[in-house]
Motif scaffolding. Structure first.
Motif, PDB file in Angstrom:
ATOM      1  N   ILE A   1      61.960  48.510  33.220  1.00 32.39           N
ATOM      2  CA  ILE A   1      63.478  50.120  33.139  1.00 32.39           C
ATOM      3  C   ILE A   1      62.122  50.896  32.098  1.00 32.39           C
ATOM      4  O   ILE A   1      62.085  51.840  32.503  1.00 32.39           O
ATOM      5  N   LYS A   2      61.755  50.305  30.789  1.00 32.76           N
ATOM      6  CA  LYS A   2      60.814  51.535  30.738  1.00 32.76           C
ATOM      7  C   LYS A   2      59.589  52.621  30.984  1.00 32.76           C
ATOM      8  O   LYS A   2      58.782  53.239  31.194  1.00 32.76           O
TER       9      LYS A   2
ATOM     10  N   VAL B   1      60.982  54.447  33.852  1.00 30.08           N
ATOM     11  CA  VAL B   1      61.094  56.022  33.253  1.00 30.08           C
ATOM     12  C   VAL B   1      60.194  56.837  32.730  1.00 30.08           C
ATOM     13  O   VAL B   1      60.213  58.112  31.802  1.00 30.08           O
TER      14      VAL B   1
ATOM     15  N   ARG C   1      60.792  63.124  35.905  1.00 26.57           N
ATOM     16  CA  ARG C   1      62.135  62.813  35.550  1.00 26.57           C
ATOM     17  C   ARG C   1      63.696  63.082  35.836  1.00 26.57           C
ATOM     18  O   ARG C   1      64.365  62.776  35.175  1.00 26.57           O
TER      19      ARG C   1
ATOM     20  N   VAL D   1      68.945  57.685  32.501  1.00 31.01           N
ATOM     21  CA  VAL D   1      69.145  56.258  31.870  1.00 31.01           C
ATOM     22  C   VAL D   1      69.786  56.569  30.833  1.00 31.01           C
ATOM     23  O   VAL D   1      70.361  57.210  29.802  1.00 31.01           O
ATOM     24  N   ALA D   2      70.975  55.574  31.004  1.00 28.81           N
ATOM     25  CA  ALA D   2      71.433  54.901  29.789  1.00 28.81           C
ATOM     26  C   ALA D   2      71.061  53.661  29.308  1.00 28.81           C
ATOM     27  O   ALA D   2      70.923  52.619  29.851  1.00 28.81           O
ATOM     28  N   PRO D   3      70.071  53.806  28.063  1.00 27.28           N
ATOM     29  CA  PRO D   3      69.757  53.339  27.793  1.00 27.28           C
ATOM     30  C   PRO D   3      70.525  51.144  27.452  1.00 27.28           C
ATOM     31  O   PRO D   3      71.452  51.810  26.526  1.00 27.28           O
TER      32      PRO D   3
ATOM     33  N   SER E   1      72.144  55.644  22.048  1.00 29.45           N
ATOM     34  CA  SER E   1      70.535  55.986  22.368  1.00 29.45           C
ATOM     35  C   SER E   1      71.750  57.225  22.099  1.00 29.45           C
ATOM     36  O   SER E   1      71.920  58.203  22.991  1.00 29.45           O
TER      37      SER E   1
ATOM     38  N   ASN F   1      77.566  57.570  26.036  1.00 31.00           N
ATOM     39  CA  ASN F   1      75.794  56.162  26.251  1.00 31.00           C
ATOM     40  C   ASN F   1      75.735  56.908  27.608  1.00 31.00           C
ATOM     41  O   ASN F   1      74.694  57.398  28.073  1.00 31.00           O
ATOM     42  N   PHE F   2      76.502  56.229  28.695  1.00 26.25           N
ATOM     43  CA  PHE F   2      77.358  56.061  29.902  1.00 26.25           C
ATOM     44  C   PHE F   2      76.873  58.032  30.297  1.00 26.25           C
ATOM     45  O   PHE F   2      75.999  58.623  31.188  1.00 26.25           O
TER      46      PHE F   2
ATOM     47  N   CYS G   1      75.961  60.658  28.416  1.00 24.04           N
ATOM     48  CA  CYS G   1      75.312  61.220  28.703  1.00 24.04           C
ATOM     49  C   CYS G   1      73.902  60.804  30.300  1.00 24.04           C
ATOM     50  O   CYS G   1      73.040  62.034  30.165  1.00 24.04           O
ATOM     51  N   ALA G   2      73.853  59.381  30.341  1.00 21.40           N
ATOM     52  CA  ALA G   2      72.567  59.613  31.072  1.00 21.40           C
ATOM     53  C   ALA G   2      73.169  60.935  33.017  1.00 21.40           C
ATOM     54  O   ALA G   2      72.326  60.637  33.379  1.00 21.40           O
TER      55      ALA G   2
END
Lengths: 428, 298
Positions: free
Chosen positions: B44-45, B48, B72, B77-79, B83, B141-142, B144-145
């Motif tokens: 994933i890292k 992105v 981008r 992304v939901a880490p 976050s 978190n989700f 924000c993604a």
């Protein structure tokens, strides 16, 4: 635009971090007040106002005035030799050896107590016009002394009669007075003389002279570049500003690690912006915070503790350079460790050493020469020097070049190194 | 839409992602299923752009992810870790991240309101995130993604440490995004989540993809036979004549590709079974079949 968005977010976070605010603002203020107080506070001249006096009159009245001046707890009086030139007194004040000079002109003691003129018999006070508080205080003491002399004269009928007699002689010899006026004035003097027989001088009721403006001053404005702080606060506040910047930098250093640990930095990497934007956003927020706490401390110092900015453009340059330098340091320090504890520990450790060497603890003014030489390696020293230059060292704009160039150079190198390592860490 | 080819990444000599290749079509929900340490988060890292791959390529809509940062903007992304800025409110977090993606004005307000509603946090939007429960933070978190309305949503173990209620809320949010045509890449080590949410699944272990297909095809290809288990009284064991049975005291086990027929035959014997069960093959069996370990053991 994203840079500003990120900077505003960081400033908001700093504002809500009460502990961070304490280290950035409250602690430095406490430092400034504490060291300012123990080093002398407003009584930076602990022995009082250093005054040099020249008595050209050598009369009973002038001696009474000087006695009054000397009896004041706030005044440290030095008598100049009778043959000393006025220029020497002016020079002594300009060189900062004395706060002011007082010259008592010939004829002061035997001056006309009824009809004062703007004659040479006025007291002459030489002082820097910027020293408004000291000038006002000195004039107050001198006025008090003169009033005391007049009161004494009014309470002594013998002295008063001698004055009346002298006035009558002066009226007789006055060439610009008409005969009718001379007659009126002499009649007044005669009435006054007869009144003295009826007054009880022991009742104390005649202490009010009823005379307006019994003393006139001639002010000699002596503006000289200051090379000494006017008070200990002018030494403690520049140090406090550096502590405030260090505290702010520490908060931002830790915040960067916090972001890395919490994962918010990951979100920033993912957003459509470069590492440069992230670094610039952090740096801008840190710079604004440093400037803000510094300006707040300066305002407190100026408004409440008599700290005076001699060179405002110099102050702006000094503050900007210092803040920029430590923003660069922040970037370097933030990549020193991987946890908040390690970064906080190592950054505070490094900054404490810099502060110790650079005059954050022992003022540059009081440093032994070997320590002053050693202090060159610390950016804190150059920051304090530049700020002191704007406050009391009497720096011209050219004098700021060296410290500010050093601060900016250190800032650029640190910012580049920090950003480079930050980028490496980010992508590894 | 997203194409990953021959992706490799090593840390200090240890290869954590080995020649990873897969492709995700537009509107597809794709799962990376594997145990902890399989290389999902590292993948994933790299996807992105937060980690540079040692080799390989990643393209979104034909554009390289590393050469075009602007691409981008299409990613959300939901880490795995929460976050979020704990000293900002829920709304402030959403506004900040939305602004990073260029949202402003009325669009910003509309999207933030939408995301707050999606995360069921309208009533708590002005509270600091530090005061939120773990489930609420996961939902934020989700949110924000997805606040900036991305085409591709990458969810890295989004349900870690979440209570059942919030987990169900997250599932519904993801299913909603899926129904709106969003492309989803979902990493998890919970096979139930992968089965429920993903159209296709890549089984991942030790940095490699072992198999990629739909759930049904994976089970059909790698799940093996169903298992029938049962129990009889000791004295009745001798009356059950079947060579395929494996006995363990009074309990028995039987594997069959036609489990319904097999259980019907057992029931037809007329014996009074104390227990008789069918366990169908699932992703757990697939993983076991491919690695020799269960997902929980790995």
């Amino acid at each position: 635009m994203n840079i500003v968005t990120m900077a505003l977010k960081d400033l908001k976070l700093l504002w809500r971090d009460k502990l961070g605010l304490f280290w950035s603002l409250v602690f430095p203020l406490i430092m400034a007040l504490f060291f300012g107080s123990i080093l002398g506070g407003n009584g930076g001249n602990q022995k009082g106002l250093k005054i040099i006096a020249l008595d050209l009159d050598q009369s009973k009245g002038s001696k009474a005035l000087l006695d009054h001046l000397e009896s004041s707890d706030s005044v440290s009086l030095t008598m100049a030799k009778a043959d000393q030139e006025l220029g020497a007194l002016r020079g002594a004040v300009l060189k900062g050896r004395y706060v002011a000079y007082v010259m008592i002109p010939k004829g002061y003691g035997g001056g006309n107590m009824f009809f004062q003129s703007d004659s040479d018999a006025n007291l002459k006070v030489g002082i820097d016009p910027a020293r408004r508080a000291e000038a006002g205080y000195l004039k107050g003491i001198l006025a008090e002394g003169s009033m005391k002399r007049l009161t004494t004269q009014f309470q002594d009928p013998k002295d008063l009669r001698a004055q009346i007699k002298k006035q009558e002689q002066d009226i007789d010899s006055a060439e610009d007075l008409k005969d009718a006026d001379k007659k009126e004035l002499k009649s007044f003097m005669g009435s006054f003389d007869r009144l003295l027989d009826k007054v009880d001088f022991n009742s104390g009721s005649s202490t009010s002279t009823g005379m307006a403006n019994p003393i006139n001053f001639q002010i000699d404005s002596l503006t000289a570049p200051r090379t000494k702080p006017a008070s200990a606060f002018e030494v403690s506040f520049p140090s406090a500003i550096l502590w405030a910047i260090l505290g702010t930098v520490a908060s931002f250093t830790i915040s960067l690690v916090k972001e890395r640990k919490s994962g918010t930095l990951f979100r920033l990497y993912v957003a459509p912006q470069s590492i440069f934007h992230i670094v610039a956003g952090k740096a801008l927020a840190c710079l604004l915070a440093c400037l803000f706490v510094s300006v707040v401390l300066t305002l407190i110092g100026t408004l409440a503790f008599g700290v005076r900015l001699q060179n405002l453009p110099g102050y702006v340059l000094a503050l900007s350079s210092t803040s920029f330098c430590f923003v660069g340091m922040m970037m370097c320090l933030s990549v020193l460790g991987k946890t908040e504890e390690s970064v906080a520990g190592s950054s505070w450790g490094i900054m404490l050493v810099m502060a110790m060497l650079g005059g954050g603890m022992v003022p540059l003014l009081a440093m032994p020469s070997w320590m002053l030489t050693l202090s060159h390696i610390s950016p804190v020293k150059w920051g304090i020097l530049a700020l002191e230059g704007a406050i009391w060292r009497g720096f011209e704009m050219g004098d700021f070049l060296l410290p500010c160039a050093i601060l900016i150079s250190v800032g650029v190198v640190a910012l580049m190194a920090g950003s480079f390592i930050f980028r490496k860490v980010a992508y590894s | 839409m997203l194409r990953v080819e021959q992706l490799c990444k090593s840390f200090a000599g240890t290869t954590v992602v080995k020649k990873l290749s897969f492709e995700i079509g537009a509107g597809e929900s794709f799962g990376l299923l594997g145990p902890n340490g399989a290389g999902k988060t590292t993948t994933i890292k790299m996807l992105v752009g937060a980690l540079a791959p040692d080799s390989g390529s990643i393209t979104l809509h034909g554009q390289s992810m590393h050469e075009s940062p602007e691409i981008r903007r299409k990613l959300g992304v939901a880490p795995q870790s929460l976050s979020l800025y704990e000293n900002l409110t829920g709304r402030e977090n959403l506004v900040f991240f939305a602004k990073l993606y260029g949202l402003k004005g009325q669009e910003l307000k509309t999207r933030v309101d939408w995301a707050l509603d999606l995360a069921d946090l309208v009533s708590r939007q002005k509270d600091l995130v530090a005061t939120y429960s773990g489930g609420m933070q996961r939902r934020l978190n989700f949110a924000c993604a997805v606040v900036h309305n991305p085409d591709l949503i990458l969810l890295d173990e989004p349900t870690v440490g979440v209570d059942p209620q919030s987990r169900d809320h997250l599932f519904r949010s993801i299913e909603k995004a899926k129904s709106e045509g969003k492309t989803i890449l979902y990493t998890t080590h919970y096979m139930e989540e992968a089965e429920r949410l993903c159209d296709r699944i890549a089984i991942m272990d030790e940095g490699s993809i072992l198999a990629v297909d739909t759930v049904a095809n994976l089970i059909a290809k790698h799940g093996g036979a169903a298992t029938i288990t049962g129990e009889l009284e000791e004295e009745l064991k001798a009356q059950l004549q079947n060579d395929a049975l494996v006995w363990d005291d009074c309990q028995f086990r039987l594997t069959s590709h036609e489990p319904v027929k097999a259980i019907a035959e057992l029931a037809g014997s007329g014996l009074p079974f104390k227990a008789l069960n069918i366990k169908q093959a699932n992703l757990e069996s697939v993983f076991f079949s491919l690695t020799g370990r269960t997902l929980r053991d790995a």
